[in-house]
Design an enzyme around this catalytic site. Structure first.
Site, short mmCIF file in Angstrom:
data_model
loop_
_atom_site.label_atom_id
_atom_site.label_comp_id
_atom_site.label_asym_id
_atom_site.label_seq_id
_atom_site.Cartn_x
_atom_site.Cartn_y
_atom_site.Cartn_z
N LYS A 1 -10.43 0.63 10.42
CA LYS A 1 -10.66 -0.59 9.64
C LYS A 1 -11.08 -1.76 10.54
CE LYS A 1 -7.11 0.51 6.19
NZ LYS A 1 -7.79 1.09 5.04
N HIS B 1 0.87 -1.17 0.00
CA HIS B 1 0.00 0.00 0.00
C HIS B 1 0.91 1.23 0.00
CE1 HIS B 1 -2.73 2.99 1.81
NE2 HIS B 1 -3.71 2.24 1.36
N CYS C 1 -4.65 2.48 -3.83
CA CYS C 1 -3.40 3.02 -3.29
C CYS C 1 -2.27 2.01 -3.43
CB CYS C 1 -3.56 3.47 -1.85
SG CYS C 1 -4.72 4.82 -1.68
N GLN D 1 -4.41 -4.34 7.25
CA GLN D 1 -5.40 -5.29 6.74
C GLN D 1 -5.43 -6.58 7.54
OE1 GLN D 1 -7.63 -4.46 4.70
NE2 GLN D 1 -6.78 -2.60 3.79
#
Lengths: 454, 156
Positions: A259, A156, A397, A236
């Protein structure tokens, strides 16, 4: 499964081993565990109490940001309504309550990560803020010409641009681990990239495009063997798999609150305390000082010396509520659920004629990136939106990765604990509708290199 | 709102068979590259001016159907027009995609580009439709090879 990260103690009850979190799990985890029933969980999320385009919302964009359970919203509101004050300065009652709540949030993060001490938990703005802090406050003073920073081409931008900058500033070199044809990061490729010149290894735990898990514990061992440190972008992974920074033996680990069901505006940097002690502050100003004269100042202890200015107090409290919500369900259960749904979706989409799915064939975490024929991702997304389905469309991204795939953009569906099989079905039906809508003219695959396809 | 309205046949046709797609070379050719970094759409617009006229207009780019069909429509429309005429068309187009009223003569002047009127019902897609027209504005301002970042808000 290429990942060698330790599984959370599945043999509980039993004596916690070093690096396992058996000993300090919260009460909620052990005693108030809630079954993972997505439809029931959705009732905890006010956002699902609406229709989009006249249809129930199917939210498949949690990798960009996750929805918020009422527990998080209420924790923040309660704090603003009853306990709100600034932290660490005043001695009045509200200031005491606010400070206590803020530091309890830090303790919740420590427990969530299995960190040794709350001094190792720095609150930042987000993953990007955490990674910039490491690049500037740790790496920059320690790097010079000839030194190497090891990354992957799948990162990312948040875990690429801070290293590009620090490399420019210090004369260090960026070295990229070569992924497999299906875009996985293997132990062998890590071994090849890390050399005695390596000073920093900075890796995403889970790719935000392919959903592949990197073998972090292996990378940490290799990094340490050559005297380097490892920095993990866990943006993530923190939301949906058990993390244990001691067992992984990572030096730095970054993620965002938003997130993982928490609010925006708060991120976490975990760092081994010895590193934090050896680092100069990234930002200077209020809150982070010990003693200040007109010409000089000394700093507080970690973590506070890295938290200049009024911190995101209510956001920390919201993050704590999010962590407790996740723990009550169990990160193991969340991981199993998310991996199952994601693989189901990847397989179903790959079986649709004209659909190309990028990334590894199996063991996908949370995200499925794909394209529908020659139809641009934005056009796909608009049709899905009309079906009430929210997906991400664009370069995520990760522009160097798009270049590698030979496509300008992809559609990305990402899954979380509130999604279920019906959502996967709605997505597949939505994709069929996309194909119908644009006709068979666009049936050929998107141009480019499809080595990453299933 | 209707998807059919957004993706009218004429838009799909311009995407499948782009008019004026290509590059221009030689003296007097101005190339303007414009990107939308938030979504990755990009266009390079080539304009050869002869006196006050846009004698030749070509584009290359990549992006969604809305952005690429808009580039095709715009290029075909403004080729041969004077700079002032092209600028007036750009202003009219920005009004169109915001759903602002246009008189009949202006609508007719926009030709195929009127098909993009439906975009105003999809506010997140307005920046797709305006990318090429913003490149035109830059070219008209003789911004050279300047790269800009449209924020999705059409110029007033």
């Amino acid at each position: 499964m290429t990942d060698d990260r330790p599984r959370a103690a599945s043999g509980r009850p039993g004596p916690p081993r070093r690096g396992e979190r058996g000993g300090d799990r919260p009460m909620t985890d052990r005693n108030a565990r809630r079954p993972l029933v997505p439809k029931a969980l959705r009732a905890d999320f006010p956002i699902f109490d609406q229709t989009i385009a006249g249809k129930p919302l199917v939210y498949l964009d949690s990798a960009a940001t996750a929805q918020k359970p009422r527990a998080v919203l209420e924790a923040m509101t309660r704090f603003y309504e009853r306990d709100y004050a600034n932290v660490h300065r005043a001695v009045h009652t509200l200031a005491g309550r606010a400070t206590e709540a803020y530091e309890e949030a830090r303790e919740a993060v420590r427990r969530f990560l299995g960190a040794r001490s709350a001094a190792e938990i720095v609150f930042t703005r987000n993953t990007t803020g955490s990674l910039n802090l490491v690049a500037q406050a740790y790496a920059r003073p320690r790097l010079g010409p000839g030194d190497e920073i090891v990354l992957t081409p799948l990162e990312h931008h948040a875990n690429l641009l801070p290293w590009q900058r620090v490399a420019r500033e210090t004369g260090a070199r960026l070295v990229f681990i070569e992924p497999t044809d299906d875009l996985r990061i293997t132990e062998a490729a890590i071994d090849q990239a890390i050399t005695p010149r390596t000073k920093i290894v900075a890796l995403a735990h889970v790719s935000n495009v392919t959903g592949a898990v990197a073998p972090i514990a292996h990378a940490a061992r290799r990094a340490h063997a050559v005297g380097a440190v490892i920095v993990v972008d866990a943006a993530q992974s923190a939301p949906h798999l058990p993390l244990d920074v001691r067992a992984l033996d990572v030096d730095f680990l970054a993620f965002s609150g938003h997130k993982m069901l928490g609010p925006t505006g708060i991120g976490v940097l975990y760092a081994k305390e010895e590193h934090l002690r050896s680092m100069e502050p990234y930002e200077v100003g209020g809150e982070m000082i010990d003693r200040v004269t007109l010409f000089d100042a000394t700093w507080r202890e970690p973590p506070w010396k890295f938290e200049a200015g009024t911190p995101p107090i209510a956001e920390a409290i919201g993050l704590r509520a999010a962590i407790e919500y996740l723990e009550a369900i169990g990160m193991d259960a969340i991981e199993a659920h998310v991996v199952r749904l994601t693989n189901l979706a990847a397989e179903a989409l790959a079986n649709e004629p004209g659909v190309v799915v990028y990334g590894p064939r199996t063991d996908r975490h949370a995200v499925v990136a794909f394209n529908v024929g020659r139809i641009h991702a934005h056009d796909v997304s608009t049709i899905l939106d009309a079906e009430g389905i929210a997906v991400r469309a664009g370069h995520h991204c990760a522009q160097p990765l798009m270049t590698r795939l030979g496509v300008p953009a992809t559609v990305r569906a990402s899954f979380y604990l509130y999604n279920d099989e019906d959502d996967v079905e709605r997505l597949v039906v939505g994709v069929r509708r996309v194909k119908e809508f644009f006709g068979d003219v666009f049936g050929e695959p998107v141009p480019g290199d499809h080595r990453g396809s299933l | 709102m209707s998807l059919e309205n957004l993706y009218r046949e004429i838009i799909v046709d311009h995407y499948k068979h782009p008019r004026k797609r290509g590059t221009l070379e030689g003296s007097g050719v101005l190339a303007v590259e414009l990107k939308n970094p938030s979504c990755g759409d990009r266009i390079t617009l080539y304009v050869r001016r002869e006196d006050d006229r846009l004698a030749a207009v070509r584009f290359v780019g990549e992006g969604c159907m809305i952005s690429m069909s808009s580039a095709s429509m715009m290029s075909a429309l403004v080729e041969g027009k004077t700079a002032d005429e092209a600028e007036a068309l750009a202003r009219a187009f920005f009004r169109l995609v915001q759903g602002k009223p246009l008189d009949r003569a202006t609508e007719e002047a926009l030709g195929d580009a009127v098909a993009l009127q439906g975009v105003h019902q999809f506010p997140v897609r307005i920046k797709c439709a305006t990318l090429a027209w913003k490149a035109l504005e830059l070219a008209l301002a003789e911004g050279g090879a300047a790269a800009g970042s449209p924020d999705g808000t059409p110029a007033p």
